[in-house]
Design a protein around this motif. Structure first.
Motif, PDB file in Angstrom:
ATOM      1  N   ALA A   1       0.913  -1.123  -0.312  1.00 20.01           N
ATOM      2  CA  ALA A   1       0.173  -0.054   0.113  1.00 20.01           C
ATOM      3  C   ALA A   1       1.281   1.184   0.154  1.00 20.01           C
ATOM      4  CB  ALA A   1      -0.754  -0.005   1.237  1.00 20.01           C
ATOM      5  N   GLU A   2       2.091   0.764   1.099  1.00 20.21           N
ATOM      6  CA  GLU A   2       2.421   2.042   1.148  1.00 20.21           C
ATOM      7  C   GLU A   2       4.125   2.136   1.024  1.00 20.21           C
ATOM      8  OE1 GLU A   2       2.095   5.688   4.306  1.00 20.21           O
ATOM      9  OE2 GLU A   2       0.479   6.069   2.656  1.00 20.21           O
ATOM     10  N   ASP A   3       4.911   1.220   2.172  1.00 21.52           N
ATOM     11  CA  ASP A   3       6.002   1.410   1.982  1.00 21.52           C
ATOM     12  C   ASP A   3       6.793   0.579   1.509  1.00 21.52           C
ATOM     13  OD1 ASP A   3       5.264   2.005   5.326  1.00 21.52           O
ATOM     14  OD2 ASP A   3       3.708   0.190   4.978  1.00 21.52           O
ATOM     15  N   ILE A   4       6.421  -0.426   0.772  1.00 21.45           N
ATOM     16  CA  ILE A   4       7.767  -0.371  -0.069  1.00 21.45           C
ATOM     17  C   ILE A   4       6.784  -0.496  -1.767  1.00 21.45           C
ATOM     18  CG2 ILE A   4       8.486  -1.897   1.236  1.00 21.45           C
ATOM     19  CD1 ILE A   4       6.668  -4.442   0.357  1.00 21.45           C
ATOM     20  N   GLN A   5       8.154  -0.528  -2.767  1.00 22.16           N
ATOM     21  CA  GLN A   5       7.523  -0.568  -4.457  1.00 22.16           C
ATOM     22  C   GLN A   5       7.579  -1.314  -5.306  1.00 22.16           C
ATOM     23  OE1 GLN A   5       5.380   2.022  -5.492  1.00 22.16           O
ATOM     24  NE2 GLN A   5       5.937   2.714  -2.810  1.00 22.16           N
ATOM     25  N   HIS A   6       6.218  -1.777  -6.034  1.00 25.26           N
ATOM     26  CA  HIS A   6       6.791  -2.974  -6.948  1.00 25.26           C
ATOM     27  C   HIS A   6       7.990  -2.376  -7.697  1.00 25.26           C
ATOM     28  CE1 HIS A   6       6.609  -6.956  -8.564  1.00 25.26           C
ATOM     29  NE2 HIS A   6       5.526  -6.623  -9.536  1.00 25.26           N
ATOM     30  N   SER A   7       9.349  -2.773  -7.888  1.00 21.89           N
ATOM     31  CA  SER A   7      10.353  -3.234  -8.946  1.00 21.89           C
ATOM     32  C   SER A   7      10.653  -4.249 -10.071  1.00 21.89           C
ATOM     33  CB  SER A   7      11.741  -2.331  -7.689  1.00 21.89           C
ATOM     34  OG  SER A   7      12.409  -3.657  -7.915  1.00 21.89           O
TER      35      SER A   7
ATOM     36  N   TYR B   1      15.685 -17.292   1.845  1.00 21.71           N
ATOM     37  CA  TYR B   1      17.268 -15.863   1.460  1.00 21.71           C
ATOM     38  C   TYR B   1      16.708 -15.325   1.348  1.00 21.71           C
ATOM     39  CZ  TYR B   1      21.191 -14.532  -0.775  1.00 21.71           C
ATOM     40  OH  TYR B   1      21.505 -13.691  -1.724  1.00 21.71           O
ATOM     41  N   TYR B   2      15.007 -15.736   0.198  1.00 22.57           N
ATOM     42  CA  TYR B   2      14.503 -14.011  -0.596  1.00 22.57           C
ATOM     43  C   TYR B   2      13.894 -13.076   1.048  1.00 22.57           C
ATOM     44  CZ  TYR B   2      15.150 -15.831  -4.819  1.00 22.57           C
ATOM     45  OH  TYR B   2      15.233 -15.797  -5.967  1.00 22.57           O
ATOM     46  N   MET B   3      13.319 -13.448   2.008  1.00 20.56           N
ATOM     47  CA  MET B   3      12.961 -12.702   3.325  1.00 20.56           C
ATOM     48  C   MET B   3      14.688 -12.268   3.719  1.00 20.56           C
ATOM     49  SD  MET B   3      10.634 -14.993   5.910  1.00 20.56           S
ATOM     50  CE  MET B   3      11.647 -16.254   6.534  1.00 20.56           C
ATOM     51  N   TYR B   4      15.528 -12.676   3.663  1.00 23.51           N
ATOM     52  CA  TYR B   4      16.934 -11.673   4.144  1.00 23.51           C
ATOM     53  C   TYR B   4      17.234 -10.737   3.071  1.00 23.51           C
ATOM     54  CZ  TYR B   4      21.645 -10.824   3.831  1.00 23.51           C
ATOM     55  OH  TYR B   4      22.930  -9.993   3.786  1.00 23.51           O
ATOM     56  N   LYS B   5      17.331 -10.834   1.437  1.00 20.87           N
ATOM     57  CA  LYS B   5      17.110 -10.348   0.557  1.00 20.87           C
ATOM     58  C   LYS B   5      15.563  -8.534   0.950  1.00 20.87           C
ATOM     59  CE  LYS B   5      18.078 -10.929  -3.712  1.00 20.87           C
ATOM     60  NZ  LYS B   5      18.151 -11.958  -4.829  1.00 20.87           N
ATOM     61  N   PHE B   6      14.769  -9.197   1.061  1.00 11.25           N
ATOM     62  CA  PHE B   6      14.479  -8.005   1.342  1.00 11.25           C
ATOM     63  C   PHE B   6      14.618  -7.237   2.316  1.00 11.25           C
ATOM     64  CE2 PHE B   6       9.547  -7.238   3.319  1.00 11.25           C
ATOM     65  CZ  PHE B   6       9.240  -6.381   2.536  1.00 11.25           C
ATOM     66  N   LEU B   7      15.032  -7.987   3.091  1.00  7.43           N
ATOM     67  CA  LEU B   7      14.722  -6.709   4.484  1.00  7.43           C
ATOM     68  C   LEU B   7      15.814  -5.795   4.200  1.00  7.43           C
ATOM     69  CD1 LEU B   7      13.919  -9.105   7.630  1.00  7.43           C
ATOM     70  CD2 LEU B   7      12.520  -7.188   6.314  1.00  7.43           C
ATOM     71  N   ARG B   8      16.768  -6.764   3.808  1.00  9.10           N
ATOM     72  CA  ARG B   8      18.306  -6.181   3.318  1.00  9.10           C
ATOM     73  C   ARG B   8      18.218  -4.431   2.523  1.00  9.10           C
ATOM     74  NH1 ARG B   8      22.466  -8.523   0.521  1.00  9.10           N
ATOM     75  NH2 ARG B   8      22.017  -9.257  -1.744  1.00  9.10           N
ATOM     76  N   LYS B   9      17.043  -5.164   0.958  1.00  9.66           N
ATOM     77  CA  LYS B   9      16.982  -4.051   0.539  1.00  9.66           C
ATOM     78  C   LYS B   9      15.912  -2.821   0.774  1.00  9.66           C
ATOM     79  CE  LYS B   9      15.200  -3.132  -4.255  1.00  9.66           C
ATOM     80  NZ  LYS B   9      14.422  -3.946  -5.809  1.00  9.66           N
ATOM     81  N   THR B  10      14.922  -3.433   1.540  1.00  8.56           N
ATOM     82  CA  THR B  10      13.437  -2.367   2.181  1.00  8.56           C
ATOM     83  C   THR B  10      14.148  -1.814   3.380  1.00  8.56           C
ATOM     84  OG1 THR B  10      12.283  -4.108   2.353  1.00  8.56           O
ATOM     85  CG2 THR B  10      11.781  -3.830   0.548  1.00  8.56           C
ATOM     86  N   GLN B  11      14.587  -2.733   3.959  1.00  6.08           N
ATOM     87  CA  GLN B  11      15.004  -1.925   5.377  1.00  6.08           C
ATOM     88  C   GLN B  11      13.186  -1.291   5.910  1.00  6.08           C
ATOM     89  OE1 GLN B  11      18.258   1.152   4.720  1.00  6.08           O
ATOM     90  NE2 GLN B  11      20.032  -0.378   4.146  1.00  6.08           N
ATOM     91  N   ARG B  12      14.219  -0.408   6.823  1.00  6.33           N
ATOM     92  CA  ARG B  12      12.968  -0.017   7.973  1.00  6.33           C
ATOM     93  C   ARG B  12      11.265  -0.295   6.732  1.00  6.33           C
ATOM     94  NH1 ARG B  12       9.565   4.411   9.075  1.00  6.33           N
ATOM     95  NH2 ARG B  12       9.486   4.943  11.458  1.00  6.33           N
ATOM     96  N   GLY B  13      11.261   0.490   5.528  1.00  5.28           N
ATOM     97  CA  GLY B  13      10.048  -0.091   4.870  1.00  5.28           C
ATOM     98  C   GLY B  13       8.991  -1.214   4.610  1.00  5.28           C
ATOM     99  N   GLY B  14      10.285  -2.136   4.763  1.00  6.90           N
ATOM    100  CA  GLY B  14      10.405  -3.596   4.552  1.00  6.90           C
ATOM    101  C   GLY B  14       9.600  -4.329   5.669  1.00  6.90           C
ATOM    102  N   TRP B  15      10.377  -3.615   7.120  1.00  3.40           N
ATOM    103  CA  TRP B  15       9.619  -3.683   8.464  1.00  3.40           C
ATOM    104  C   TRP B  15       7.932  -3.542   8.664  1.00  3.40           C
ATOM    105  CZ3 TRP B  15      10.090  -0.364  12.673  1.00  3.40           C
ATOM    106  CH2 TRP B  15       9.090  -0.149  13.585  1.00  3.40           C
ATOM    107  N   MET B  16       8.327  -2.605   8.222  1.00  5.33           N
ATOM    108  CA  MET B  16       6.708  -1.678   8.757  1.00  5.33           C
ATOM    109  C   MET B  16       5.857  -2.303   7.273  1.00  5.33           C
ATOM    110  SD  MET B  16       7.349   2.756   8.453  1.00  5.33           S
ATOM    111  CE  MET B  16       5.895   2.379   8.814  1.00  5.33           C
ATOM    112  N   SER B  17       6.547  -3.110   6.245  1.00  8.00           N
ATOM    113  CA  SER B  17       5.392  -3.614   5.437  1.00  8.00           C
ATOM    114  C   SER B  17       4.988  -4.499   6.218  1.00  8.00           C
ATOM    115  CB  SER B  17       5.603  -4.437   4.531  1.00  8.00           C
ATOM    116  OG  SER B  17       6.977  -4.849   4.365  1.00  8.00           O
ATOM    117  N   LEU B  18       5.489  -5.837   6.931  1.00  2.03           N
ATOM    118  CA  LEU B  18       5.115  -6.834   7.784  1.00  2.03           C
ATOM    119  C   LEU B  18       3.580  -6.780   8.772  1.00  2.03           C
ATOM    120  CD1 LEU B  18       8.308  -7.561   9.588  1.00  2.03           C
ATOM    121  CD2 LEU B  18       7.448  -8.271   7.394  1.00  2.03           C
TER     122      LEU B  18
END
Length: 780
Positions: free
Chosen positions: A48-54, A258-275
């Protein structure tokens, strides 16, 4: 309506495969409606807001990995393989865990508990394992600590109440989120400028219809629930398989952690908020445990592992496969479920989705009714009107006040938010809080009830608690974006529950401190110094011993009462069900010739209270059976040092002692000459001509002495004369010198709730012409 004999049919589940598979099929509509509709809004809320689909697809693959492992660890591992085993004699849910702990550690919050309650069948089943526990274990030390410190007991009750309040909040938010998400499919089926004006009215109309139909009961349309959810699961799994094959057959690689780790490494705070959006994939998991009483553990496990779990995984993988090949999506439509549905199927899928959302909403509404009934039975919620909508299916209830309150709140959040983002934030916090409470209570169950190592309990809390705290923090950070709603709702309901429970405890303490001793009663002599009139007088009291102050207040002002007097206490015990043959505890008060009885009627927190006519018959019959069996001494006087519990005898309802006394009631003009070679009758004197003739039919093999026969004769004549209900009406006030907070809670909070709540269940159907209320002021 007599549900007494059908109460335990829910627990007698034959382990034949046909029965198990039938229950598994039925559980789809009741248990999994909410969980099955989560694909409608998970991706939409997450992006919705925290992360973008790239175009790298790292975000969508990371979200899919999180969804897969969250579904695997929480519903599958935690609930299916661990929590489902912590049932309370077949019942599940937050209060079932609390009830289980109450019995093992004796930390019950109900004030009128007795030692005799621990002799109940469902108590004994737990005691069989408790007695084997070594006294040196950590569990024994923890048990003694909980029993010694009232603060810890109150904290445990508060924890259970917080979980209950969040379930009620979920009952407000889940219908709004599910229905609104299903209706949002209109955005791809009509013009952009039109759909935003149609979504909210259509969603509100469906919600109003859903709540308006609650009083009919789900049993009338319940046969449609399982097929709707089954068709929905088949639909989303088929669409998922199509999308995987057609768009991205390699999407399964994203299931790697492994994709969870890549997701959090790239999105950082936005990824955590998207949880907070990813969390919605396990919405409805608690229902597997909460609705356990209607099914068996095996049936719920089979339904989830063989159908629900794989269907959901395929649905999420299919959406991810479609989105991985479509990066340019109109932002007005967001990334929703309907984007991945083939165009020709959108209208049929929209109809099925709305039906599935209604079924899922129905499950959480029914669950809310059920948990409020449990709270009310255990003295933690104001008394409300409970309507049993089915005479065949135990547990299907309707609570008018709660129903309309939920509807108004549901419409308010739907109109107020008008999007799935904020509704999802609110619902996610409610869901994860209930799961955290379950995890905390389960850790105590592992030690106190299962007698496992404390290391195992710590591992359970650390593993699942860490996952849930991570999601909880991501939901809580969205406080201003919708997450404040469940907190505000829970706070309001928690204050109501705490004020009511505190008031209940204080009024009971007043009753105990001001009860009259039996010696005072005996000092009045055999005639009690007053006129005894024909009939039975039922004095309702919360006390399980002693004479209530209301009785002395009544006798002082009106020196006459009935020839047979029964002090009746109807109470709840912390077990789901009390067997019919253990329903009544009956005993004499004073010598037999006084004709004073104490009758304690025990109900479990999921038991059905009988109506007045059936209840009167069972009550009189239980007293007669007590007299026949000769459990009372000839003079009614036992050792004064013996506790009153020891003077009480367990007597079942009419249906349980078929070889004992049976009660027959006939109109006078229809009396037939009844009598067989096997039965003898005890009838009233022919001098009186009542409107109804009462007869006790006694087995011919039964030997009744002269005193008991005379006592039964008087009981028959009193029953023919009628039953009068003497009820206490208390005005509660904080006593002089109380703190300002206590005065506020008692004088305003509790008094307001008491005036606006229903009368106790046993007084709702009492004939007004036979009722006498005795008023007293309680200074607590």
């Amino acid at each position: 309506m007599d549900l007494e004999t059908g109460v335990f049919q829910n627990h007698v589940k034959r382990e034949s495969w046909k029965t198990v598979l039938t229950l598994a099929y039925q559980s789809l509509g009741v248990v999994y409606g909410d969980l099955s509709t989560s694909p409608l809004y998970v991706y939409k809320s997450t992006f919705a807001e925290d992360i973008q689909h790239s175009e790298t697809n790292e975000e969508i693959y990371g979200v899919l990995s999180f969804v897969f492992w969250t579904l695997t660890l929480v519903p599958l591992l935690k609930y299916v393989f661990i929590v489902l085993k912590a049932d309370d004699n077949g019942e599940g849910g937050t209060f079932a865990l609390y009830s289980l702990l109450c019995r093992h550690a004796r930390i019950n919050s109900l004030p009128n508990c007795q030692v005799a309650d621990e002799e109940l069948y469902e108590y004994k089943r737990d005691a069989a394992t408790t007695c084997l526990t070594p006294t040196t274990t950590f569990g024994s030390r923890l048990k003694s600590t909980l029993e010694k410190h009232r603060v810890l007991q109150r904290f445990l009750l508060l924890l259970a109440l917080i979980g209950t309040c969040m379930v009620i909040g979920d009952g407000v938010l889940t219908p709004a989120l599910s229905v609104f998400s299903a209706v949002s499919g209109l955005e791809l089926s009509m013009a952009k400028e039109h759909h935003k004006y149609v979504e909210v009215p259509v969603a509100c109309t469906i919600l109003i219809g859903l709540f308006a139909l609650q009083h009919y009961g789900t049993h009338r349309v319940g046969f449609l629930f399982a097929p709707v959810v089954l068709v929905w699961l088949m639909c989303i799994s088929a669409i998922g398989i199509y999308n995987i094959i057609h768009w991205n057959p390699h999407v399964y690689q994203a299931l790697s952690p492994y994709y969870m780790y890549k997701f959090l490494r790239k999105t950082q705070r936005g990824g955590w908020m998207s949880l907070g959006g990813i969390l919605l994939c396990i919405t409805g998991s608690e229902a597997m445990f909460a609705d356990l009483g209607h099914f068996s553990q095996l049936s719920i496990k089979i339904a989830f592992t063989s159908l629900v779990y794989p269907s959901l995984i395929l649905a999420y993988m299919g959406q991810a496969a479609y989105l991985s090949q479509h990066h340019v999506i109109d932002n007005d439509y967001h990334i929703g479920f309907y984007v991945s549905v083939p165009g020709k199927l959108r209208w049929p899928v929209l109809v099925i989705a709305i039906l599935a959302a209604v079924v899922g909403s129905q499950a959480i509404i029914t669950g809310t009714f059920s948990i409020i009934k449990q709270c009310s039975a255990l003295g933690c919620f104001p008394r409300v009107k409970i309507v049993h909508t089915s005479s065949k299916i135990h547990g299907q209830i309707y609570i008018p006040e709660i129903n309309w309150t939920l509807m108004l709140l549901c419409l308010a959040v739907t109109i107020g938010f008008r999007d799935t983002k904020r509704l999802g934030n609110a619902s996610g916090l409610a869901v994860i809080t209930v799961m955290l409470v379950t995890t905390c209570l389960m850790s105590l169950v592992i030690v106190l009830c299962w007698h496992k190592s404390v290391f195992l309990a710590i591992c359970f809390v650390c593993f699942f608690g860490t996952i849930e705290v991570l999601y909880f923090s991501a939901s809580l950070i969205k406080f201003l974006e919708g997450a404040w709603v469940p907190i505000a709702l829970s706070l309001i309901f928690l204050i109501v529950m705490c004020v009511w429970h505190y008031g209940i405890l204080k009024t009971y303490e007043f009753d105990v401190q001001n009860k009259v001793s039996i010696n005072w009663l005996l000092s009045l002599g055999p005639s009690l110094g007053i006129v005894r009139v024909r009939g039975i007088g039922l004095i309702h009291t919360e006390l399980v011993s002693g004479i209530p102050a209301i009785f002395s207040h009544f006798v002082t002002n009106l020196p006459a009462f009935h020839e047979v007097l029964v002090f009746l206490c109807i109470k709840s015990v912390p077990v789901p069900h009390v067997r019919a043959k253990e329903r009544f505890l009956v005993g004499h008060i004073g010598p037999r010739q006084y004709r004073l009885y104490r009758c304690i009627v025990r109900y479990g927190y999921r038991d059905v209270h009988k109506d007045d006519m059936e209840f009167e018959k069972d009550l009189v019959c239980s007293i007669a059976e007590y007299i026949r069996t000769g459990n009372a001494e000839p003079n009614g006087a036992k050792d004064e040092m013996e506790s009153e519990d020891d003077k009480m005898t367990v007597v079942g309802t009419c249906c349980t002692h078929t070889d004992g006394i049976q009660l027959r009631e006939d109109d006078v003009d229809k009396i037939e000459s009844a009598g067989t070679s096997e039965l003898r009758e005890i009838k009233s004197s022919p001098v009186m001509q009542p409107r109804k003739r009462v007869r006790f039919i006694v087995p011919d093999s039964s030997k009744i002495n002269r005193d008991a026969r005379e006592e039964l004769q008087e009981l028959v004549e009193a029953r023919e004369a009628g039953i009068a209900y003497i009820l206490g009406h208390c005005y509660v006030r904080a006593k002089q010198g109380s703190s300002m907070l206590k005065k506020l809670v008692i004088n305003y909070g509790y008094e307001f709730l008491r005036r606006n709540s229903r009368a106790p269940a046993y007084t709702l159907s009492v004939p007004h012409a036979s009722t006498l209320e005795v008023g007293m002021v309680y200074s607590v």
